[in-house]
Motif scaffolding. Structure first.
Motif, short mmCIF file in Angstrom:
data_model
loop_
_atom_site.label_atom_id
_atom_site.label_comp_id
_atom_site.label_asym_id
_atom_site.label_seq_id
_atom_site.Cartn_x
_atom_site.Cartn_y
_atom_site.Cartn_z
N GLN A 146 0.84 -1.20 0.00
CA GLN A 146 0.00 0.00 0.00
C GLN A 146 0.87 1.25 0.00
OE1 GLN A 146 -3.72 0.06 0.30
NE2 GLN A 146 -3.21 -1.89 -0.63
N VAL B 238 2.41 6.43 -7.23
CA VAL B 238 1.52 7.40 -7.89
C VAL B 238 1.92 8.82 -7.53
CG1 VAL B 238 -0.44 5.85 -8.15
CG2 VAL B 238 -0.30 7.30 -6.12
N GLN C 7 -6.73 2.84 7.00
CA GLN C 7 -6.79 1.38 7.11
C GLN C 7 -6.43 0.91 8.50
OE1 GLN C 7 -4.82 -0.76 3.90
NE2 GLN C 7 -5.36 0.82 2.43
N TYR D 158 -18.08 -0.11 4.61
CA TYR D 158 -17.20 0.70 3.76
C TYR D 158 -16.10 -0.18 3.17
CZ TYR D 158 -12.90 3.67 4.52
OH TYR D 158 -11.68 4.28 4.53
N PHE E 100 3.73 2.46 -12.19
CA PHE E 100 4.18 1.14 -11.77
C PHE E 100 2.95 0.26 -11.56
CE2 PHE E 100 6.30 -2.17 -9.51
CZ PHE E 100 7.67 -2.02 -9.74
N PHE F 61 1.87 -3.47 -10.12
CA PHE F 61 2.41 -4.53 -9.27
C PHE F 61 1.80 -5.90 -9.58
CE2 PHE F 61 2.74 -0.59 -6.95
CZ PHE F 61 3.97 -0.66 -6.31
N ASN G 189 -2.01 -4.07 -5.56
CA ASN G 189 -1.83 -3.01 -4.55
C ASN G 189 -2.77 -1.84 -4.75
OD1 ASN G 189 0.13 -4.37 -3.15
ND2 ASN G 189 1.83 -3.40 -4.22
N LEU G 190 -4.03 -2.11 -5.06
CA LEU G 190 -4.98 -1.00 -5.05
C LEU G 190 -5.16 -0.54 -3.62
CD1 LEU G 190 -7.73 -2.15 -7.58
CD2 LEU G 190 -5.83 -0.59 -7.94
N PHE G 191 -5.48 0.73 -3.43
CA PHE G 191 -5.69 1.24 -2.07
C PHE G 191 -7.00 0.65 -1.56
CE2 PHE G 191 -3.52 4.90 -4.29
CZ PHE G 191 -2.26 4.52 -3.87
N ARG G 192 -6.91 -0.15 -0.51
CA ARG G 192 -8.05 -0.96 -0.08
C ARG G 192 -9.17 -0.14 0.52
NH1 ARG G 192 -5.62 -5.38 3.80
NH2 ARG G 192 -5.06 -3.46 4.86
N ASN G 193 -8.82 1.06 1.02
CA ASN G 193 -9.84 1.89 1.68
C ASN G 193 -10.52 2.85 0.71
OD1 ASN G 193 -7.21 3.08 1.63
ND2 ASN G 193 -8.01 4.76 2.85
N LEU H 178 -6.57 9.80 -6.72
CA LEU H 178 -5.71 10.24 -5.61
C LEU H 178 -4.35 10.77 -6.08
CD1 LEU H 178 -5.55 10.55 -2.54
CD2 LEU H 178 -4.56 8.25 -2.44
N GLY H 179 -3.75 10.09 -7.03
CA GLY H 179 -2.45 10.54 -7.53
C GLY H 179 -2.54 11.87 -8.26
N PHE I 211 -15.38 -1.19 -4.38
CA PHE I 211 -14.12 -1.24 -3.67
C PHE I 211 -13.28 -2.40 -4.21
CE2 PHE I 211 -16.40 1.52 -0.90
CZ PHE I 211 -15.42 2.33 -0.33
N SER J 167 -11.97 -4.91 -2.94
CA SER J 167 -12.35 -6.24 -2.46
C SER J 167 -13.56 -6.81 -3.18
CB SER J 167 -12.62 -6.18 -0.96
OG SER J 167 -13.65 -5.25 -0.72
N GLN J 168 -14.27 -5.96 -3.91
CA GLN J 168 -15.45 -6.44 -4.62
C GLN J 168 -15.15 -6.79 -6.08
OE1 GLN J 168 -17.43 -2.75 -3.59
NE2 GLN J 168 -18.91 -3.84 -2.32
N ARG K 208 -4.89 3.52 -13.01
CA ARG K 208 -4.27 4.39 -12.01
C ARG K 208 -2.89 4.84 -12.48
NH1 ARG K 208 -3.18 1.99 -6.04
NH2 ARG K 208 -1.74 0.66 -7.21
#
Lengths: 223, 249
Positions: free
Chosen positions: A120, A127, A142, A219, B86, B88, B92-96, B105-106, B138, B140-141, B154
């Motif tokens: 993470q 980025v 998190q 969430y 980059f 991976f 490594n997606l931002f999980r939140n 975000l970037g 998200f 996880s889905q 991204r």
């Protein structure tokens, strides 16, 4: 239970609950809020492995977790005046409770920070985010989620621990109960009564904690 | 002048020498596949170029700017990262964050772009990888293939001059591998410069403009895919390709 005991309990109820709402709860919330600021900073210092500061943080945690809360209260309230520093009872209690919970909270949050996968942080760097931006947008949210149940438990513990402040003359719930007991001699009834009010407070907080966990789970459903 | 010119890079982890004096040139528009067994140093090479690992020695010229791979200052590193992407192996997606936020975000935090513009750009990128309909989900889905496509969006969103791919399909089953490779193929056709560590021989053969084979921390052989696959010169390359063929069969 005798007539006298019942009457005492009924009369005492608003007085005890009143102190709970005006002293116990504010003492808890103010202290916990300050503790969380301390905890996040101390946890982040260790997570980032900042040289000298990390050693200072470890020392702080070692001392606080290795000494009784009651002793810490005595040192600040009764100890400091002997070297010329006087602190009022309520601010002294806030100080001790924040510093104490800060140490425990820091460990909880540090563990949660370390449980966030290294990828993470790497993805954040790739980025083009700065370290602090990564902490703020990605790692801390998190980690907060992971730490939430434990921090909730710590908050509930703190509500009960504030009864120790009676020892340094903070007129919170338990202090108030002791006063009434001294006057009426209905010790059993009154101490059970204050226990029930603590239980009430803890139960409300547990319910809030559960609701909070549910919200966080909705969430994203990560992990 | 080459877009990226890496010279004499070396790196050890403890006793193990992972990269020994590797040189690599990437021209604008190149799609380079780096092949090699596990432990040959190919992933470490990518990670050193983007400073996820600190090389022990070596220099790099990127976009006309020379940097010391061992001693680069934070500012130089930030500058390079802002111009590269980059991808991976494990996404490594931002999980939140949801899919859209992962891409914006970037742009917002990283580059100070305003929210609306970032959103528009992100949706455009998600469209390119066929993921705009999942923008509110998200990570996880999503399936692994979908996550990797979002990760590519991204990386694309920040207008990188080159994208590094670190075994982008190794965590995926064959069907999902195809959906990710198709996206990468399209990028290659659009002229994106790509440096891809991969085990996908088909991709290396059909899509890349050059293939680099690494073994034991060295670049053993490199060339155009046609001649590389038809007439490998080095014995190590031949044995690697034979093994890769037999696994496939």
């Amino acid at each position: 239970m005798s007539q006298h005991a019942w009457e005492t309990v009924v009369q005492a109820f608003p007085q005890i609950l009143g102190k709970g709402l005006t002293m116990t709860i504010p003492l808890t919330l103010i202290s916990f809020a300050i503790a969380m600021v301390i905890a996040v900073v101390v946890a982040m210092v260790q997570f980032a492995k900042i040289p000298v500061l990390t050693a200072i943080c470890r020392f702080y945690i070692w001392v606080i977790r290795g000494t009784p809360l009651l002793v810490q209260l005595y040192v600040i309230f009764f100890g400091l005046p002997s070297i010329g520093i006087n602190v009022d009872a309520f601010p002294a209690a806030v100080l001790v409770f924040s510093i104490n919970e800060g140490a425990y909270g820091a460990e909880t949050i540090r563990g949660a920070l370390e449980s966030v996968p290294a990828g993470q942080l790497e993805a954040g760097r790739c980025v083009g985010l700065s370290y602090l931006q990564i902490m703020w947008h990605i790692i801390l949210p998190q980690a907060f989620r992971t730490a939430f149940p434990t921090l909730g438990n710590e908050l509930i513990s703190m509500v009960k621990d504030t009864s120790l402040a009676a020892n340094i003359t903070v007129t919170e719930m338990f202090f108030q109960t002791q006063r009434i007991a001294g006057r009426t001699y209905e010790t059993m009834a009154l101490y059970l009564e204050v226990a029930v009010i603590y239980l009430l407070f803890s139960t409300v907080l547990s319910l809030l904690q559960k609701a909070g966990e549910k919200r966080l789970a909705a969430y994203g459903r990560q992990l | 002048m080459a877009l990226l010119d890496i010279q004499h890079i070396s790196k050890s982890f403890g006793q193990g020498e992972v990269l020994r004096d590797v040189n690599l040139k990437v021209e604008k528009g190149d799609v380079i596949s780096i092949l090699g067994k596990s432990g040959s140093g190919k992933t470490t090479l990518l990670r050193c170029i983007n400073f996820l690992e600190r090389a022990d020695a070596g220099t790099m010229v990127f976009d006309g700017q020379e940097v010391d791979l061992h001693r680069a200052a934070k500012k130089e590193i930030d500058g390079i990262r802002k111009k590269t992407g980059f991808v991976f192996q494990n996404y490594n997606l931002f999980r939140n964050l949801n899919v859209l936020e992962n891409v914006t975000l970037g742009l917002t935090a990283g580059r100070g772009m305003d929210k609306e513009a970032a959103k528009e750009k992100a949706l455009d990128m998600l469209g390119r990888v066929g993921m705009e309909e999942e923008k509110d989900k998200f990570p996880s889905q999503l399936s692994g293939g979908q996550q990797q496509r979002v990760a590519i969006a991204r990386a694309l969103a920040t207008d990188p001059q080159i994208i590094f791919f670190d075994e982008p399909t190794s965590a995926l089953d064959p069907q999902l591998t195809d959906e990710v490779l198709n996206v990468m193929r399209k990028l290659a056709e659009d002229g994106m410069t790509m440096l891809v560590v991969t085990h996908e021989m088909g991709f290396a053969r059909e899509v890349s403009s050059r293939v680099v084979f690494m073994d034991g921390g060295l670049v053993v052989e490199e060339g155009e895919p046609k001649s590389f696959f038809a007439n490998p010169k080095d014995a190590r390359t031949r044995s690697f390709l034979r093994l890769a063929e037999s696994v496939k069969a």
